[in-house]
Write a protein that holds these residues in place. Structure first.
Motif, PDB file in Angstrom:
ATOM      1  N   SER A   1       0.829  -1.205   0.000  1.00  0.00           N
ATOM      2  CA  SER A   1       0.000   0.000   0.000  1.00  0.00           C
ATOM      3  C   SER A   1       0.860   1.249   0.000  1.00  0.00           C
ATOM      4  CB  SER A   1      -0.925   0.000   1.220  1.00  0.00           C
ATOM      5  OG  SER A   1      -1.912  -0.992   1.094  1.00  0.00           O
TER       6      SER A   1
ATOM      7  N   LEU B   1       1.475   1.951  -3.648  1.00  0.00           N
ATOM      8  CA  LEU B   1       0.317   2.637  -4.223  1.00  0.00           C
ATOM      9  C   LEU B   1       0.317   4.102  -3.817  1.00  0.00           C
ATOM     10  CD1 LEU B   1      -2.535   3.063  -5.418  1.00  0.00           C
ATOM     11  CD2 LEU B   1      -3.453   2.106  -3.290  1.00  0.00           C
TER      12      LEU B   1
ATOM     13  N   ASN C   1      -1.163  -1.349  -5.946  1.00  0.00           N
ATOM     14  CA  ASN C   1      -2.378  -1.390  -6.763  1.00  0.00           C
ATOM     15  C   ASN C   1      -2.452  -0.102  -7.568  1.00  0.00           C
ATOM     16  OD1 ASN C   1      -4.017  -3.793  -6.140  1.00  0.00           O
ATOM     17  ND2 ASN C   1      -3.931  -3.025  -4.044  1.00  0.00           N
TER      18      ASN C   1
ATOM     19  N   ALA D   1      -8.813  -3.196  -8.370  1.00  0.00           N
ATOM     20  CA  ALA D   1      -8.360  -3.741  -7.082  1.00  0.00           C
ATOM     21  C   ALA D   1      -9.529  -3.994  -6.144  1.00  0.00           C
ATOM     22  CB  ALA D   1      -7.367  -2.782  -6.422  1.00  0.00           C
TER      23      ALA D   1
ATOM     24  N   ASP E   1     -10.219  -7.445  -6.993  1.00  0.00           N
ATOM     25  CA  ASP E   1      -9.083  -8.351  -7.134  1.00  0.00           C
ATOM     26  C   ASP E   1      -8.946  -9.322  -5.970  1.00  0.00           C
ATOM     27  OD1 ASP E   1      -7.861  -8.172  -9.509  1.00  0.00           O
ATOM     28  OD2 ASP E   1      -6.359  -6.713  -8.929  1.00  0.00           O
TER      29      ASP E   1
ATOM     30  N   TRP F   1     -11.189  -0.655   1.119  1.00  0.00           N
ATOM     31  CA  TRP F   1     -11.377   0.366   0.096  1.00  0.00           C
ATOM     32  C   TRP F   1     -12.614   1.218   0.375  1.00  0.00           C
ATOM     33  CZ3 TRP F   1      -7.162   1.344  -2.017  1.00  0.00           C
ATOM     34  CH2 TRP F   1      -6.271   0.348  -2.421  1.00  0.00           C
TER      35      TRP F   1
ATOM     36  N   VAL G   1      -1.446  -8.550  -4.901  1.00  0.00           N
ATOM     37  CA  VAL G   1      -1.508  -7.494  -5.910  1.00  0.00           C
ATOM     38  C   VAL G   1      -0.873  -8.047  -7.185  1.00  0.00           C
ATOM     39  CG1 VAL G   1      -0.874  -5.128  -6.513  1.00  0.00           C
ATOM     40  CG2 VAL G   1      -1.291  -5.734  -4.113  1.00  0.00           C
TER      41      VAL G   1
ATOM     42  N   HIS H   1      -0.636  -4.883 -12.282  1.00  0.00           N
ATOM     43  CA  HIS H   1      -0.851  -3.505 -11.831  1.00  0.00           C
ATOM     44  C   HIS H   1       0.350  -2.631 -12.148  1.00  0.00           C
ATOM     45  CE1 HIS H   1      -4.695  -3.570  -9.591  1.00  0.00           C
ATOM     46  NE2 HIS H   1      -4.441  -4.865  -9.491  1.00  0.00           N
TER      47      HIS H   1
END
Length: 658
Positions: A524, A527, A548, A554, A557, A564, A606, A610
């Motif tokens: 993360s 990202l 991601n 995602a 995914d 999220w 992930v 991506h």
């Protein structure tokens, strides 16, 4: 064209597929053609010695009498890293018992148990008081977690269900006297087990007649936010729910009188940003009291290691507060907390003797590897026990700053030893989660006593003269839920405000060079590094790993939809503006910073596509971008030589953009 190349160690386990581009023209780093620049080599020795020759303490336990210790050491110099169980008396010298982890003393008799590799996954090894193996308990598919009964005659363990859905975990009890194993009814779904392997997911009642555990509908992170607490009566072989409500309810622990259970909870919220703490349920009536709201953790650091005091008036529990973690006593009636350690670092995996008069735990800070501490809960005295550990000396401090629309934020600043009149170049490294945090621990970006998976090359960067800043922005653990929830639906705007205000504060204080800023992050954190690059061009170069980038994809995914929704303030169709603003792919034209993308080819969380997507977008935009796919690597980088290779790659990338 796209050209695939191998790194200089292509005959090693660290194989690399390199797809580098600069403005659409193929460009291969000198180090990847078999040459090593002096600048790239400067940080290598420190990084290799830190990661390949370091021993990590990851677990500790104490026997009922408080006289003997057992611990687990992970040797990062071995390939693959080895995990070894040690047994010791009052001194620091331990006797090697065997390979494995999850060590636990046997109640009521000399001996201990641990998990070790067997023919069908992990199995439970049993040893006598001298550490000699005497018995084994195994299960098809391997044991995931176990706990002794109060008298040591039985052992409960979690393992795959024989007839359950894929990934479903069941609960079993092995009786050593009867030499048989039987399943426990789990009322549908799957038994919750600790994803980090620290244990404590289920518990025996003091009289040994009942087991408390959490059941969730499916074996996913999402499923834990529908987990409820159940109790199995082992005499009548019945199972009943004692806590039924939305949200996360896991890790039950019995009070000494067997009347109550303390458990980790999100207090009915299906929200990663909501308060997470401890609650107490009266087992007979099901009445719940949410007494531990002020613990206020998050999913990654949900209260753990909790144990009732001998008088049942308090609960001993680990609390995260800011960058620090300590052991506290929670008053079971009022919820008030009394700190018990307060050493200014990170406390993890506490264990207690039979009467909860003595605690042992692991402790570290960014300059001190994990060591074992012994706490006398009567006198408050703390002493160092177990093996001595050493590591590089680091200059670190807690750095605090104000952001324009929030309370004071904090992070860690680690600085090189070299003295200079000029402020050093600064690497900003973003933690994962994203509701994790950078903690005052030996590996700050991964505040757990396990071998690190985030490949932040701290030693290599320090050796090369960089300062490293690890900011905790508002979604981070350690802040109150009110702070974390304030960014929902505007996470990227808040990320820019939080991180860049911290950078500005460092520059203003003369601690960093405003013209030599670099950025990195993994998982993360990768990202969020990509997202930050869509908002600012102030960094000279950046590294993003395992992130991601196709954000809306995602959402479907994996099993992180609760995460999220919490961050974005809703699903993609409920808050499209927030999702569009947070998408690195959608905002790729705004990225002008030279970017190195790293990704494990075998990443199960992930998918590597991506990073391929973002690489293609930036390559067609004519940006300076390189993609390196790490063969045989998953979501984290565990193998020492893989980590050393990635450290060299990151350092070389930063040095190529002075």
């Amino acid at each position: 064209m796209v050209e695939e190349r191998r790194g200089p160690g292509s005959n090693r386990a660290f194989g690399r597929t390199v797809v580098p581009r600069v403005g659409g023209v193929l460009a291969v780093a000198a180090a990847l053609n078999g040459m090593t620049t002096p600048a790239a080599a400067q940080g290598r020795a420190g990084e290799r010695s830190t990661l390949e020759a370091s021993t990590y303490l990851t677990e500790v336990d104490i026997d009922d009498d408080g006289d003997r210790l057992a611990w687990v050491e992970v040797d990062m110099g071995a390939s693959p890293p080895s995990s070894t169980v040690f047994l010791a008396g009052a001194g620091r010298t331990g006797v090697r018992v065997g390979s494995g982890r999850a060590v636990s003393f046997r109640p009521g008799a000399p001996g201990l148990a641990w998990l070790a590799a067997g023919a069908d996954g992990l199995e439970i090894r049993i040893a006598d008081g001298a550490g000699t193996a005497t018995d084994t308990v195994s299960a098809p598919g391997g044991v995931r977690e176990f706990q002794w009964s109060p008298n040591g005659a039985r052992i409960a363990f979690a393992a795959p269900m024989a007839n359950g859905e894929a990934g479903a975990t069941g609960l079993f009890v092995h009786d050593f006297d009867e030499e048989r194993t039987r399943p426990i009814a789990v009322a549908g779904g799957t038994v919750h087990t600790d994803p980090f392997g620290a244990g404590g997911s289920f518990a025996w009642s003091p009289d040994g007649r009942q087991l408390a555990f959490a059941v969730q509908p499916e074996a996913t992170v999402e499923g834990s936010y529908a987990a409820d607490i159940f109790v199995a009566d082992l005499t009548g072989e019945t199972t009943r729910p004692v806590v039924r409500r939305p949200g996360l309810d896991i890790r039950p622990t019995w009070s000494p009188d067997g009347a109550h259970l303390a458990f980790a909870t999100s207090f009915g919220a299906v929200d990663r940003f909501a308060a997470h703490g401890l609650a107490i349920v009266h087992v007979a009536t099901g009445r719940v009291e949410d007494v531990g709201r002020d613990l206020d953790g998050t999913f990654l650091e949900t209260p753990s290691g909790h144990r009732w005091t001998a008088d049942g008036a308090g609960i001993l529990v680990v609390r995260a507060s800011g960058v620090f973690t300590d052991l506290v006593r929670l008053d079971a009636a009022t919820g008030s907390m009394t700190p018990l350690t307060g050493e200014g670092g990170t406390v993890a995996v506490p264990r207690f003797d039979e009467d909860a008069r003595t605690a042992v735990y692991l402790r570290s800070d960014p300059g001190t590897p994990w060591t074992i501490r012994r706490l006398d809960l009567v006198s408050g005295a703390i002493t160092a026990v177990g093996p001595e550990t050493t590591g590089p000396t680091r200059r670190w401090e807690v750095f605090r700053w104000n952001v324009r629309d929030a309370d004071s934020l904090e992070g860690l600043l680690v600085t090189p030893d070299s003295a200079s009149a000029e402020p050093p170049p600064l690497v900003v490294w973003l933690h994962g989660g994203p509701d994790g945090r950078s903690a005052a621990a030996y590996v700050p970006a991964v505040p757990f006593p396990t071998p690190p998976f985030d490949p932040m090359p701290l030693e290599a960067l320090l050796d090369a003269g960089f300062a490293v800043f690890l900011p905790n922005d508002r979604p981070s653990a350690g802040y109150p839920a009110s702070v974390r929830r304030s960014v929902a639906g505007r996470s990227v705007e808040a990320l820019e405000a939080d991180v860049m205000s911290g950078v500005d504060a460092l520059v203003e204080a003369g601690r960093a060079d405003a013209d030599r800023l670099y950025l990195g992050g993994w998982a993360s954190g990768g990202l969020r590094a990509d997202q930050l690059l869509t908002r600012t061009g102030r960094f000279r170069a950046a590294v993003s790993g395992a992130g991601n980038t196709a954000l809306a994809a995602a959402y479907g995914d994996g099993d992180f939809t609760v995460q999220w929704r919490s961050i974005m303030g809703g699903a993609p169709w409920e808050n499209r503006r927030a999702w569009d603003a947070a998408s690195p792919l959608r905002n790729a034209p705004s990225i002008t910073t030279p970017l190195l993308l790293l990704h494990g080819a075998a990443d199960p969380l992930v998918p590597v596509d991506h990073s391929r997507y973002l690489f293609t977008h930036l390559e067609q935009l004519g940006r300076t971008v390189e993609l390196e796919v790490l063969e045989g690597v998953g979501h984290g980088i565990m193998m020492p030589r893989d980590r050393a290779g990635v450290a060299e790659r990151i350092l070389d990338w930063f040095r190529r953009h002075p």
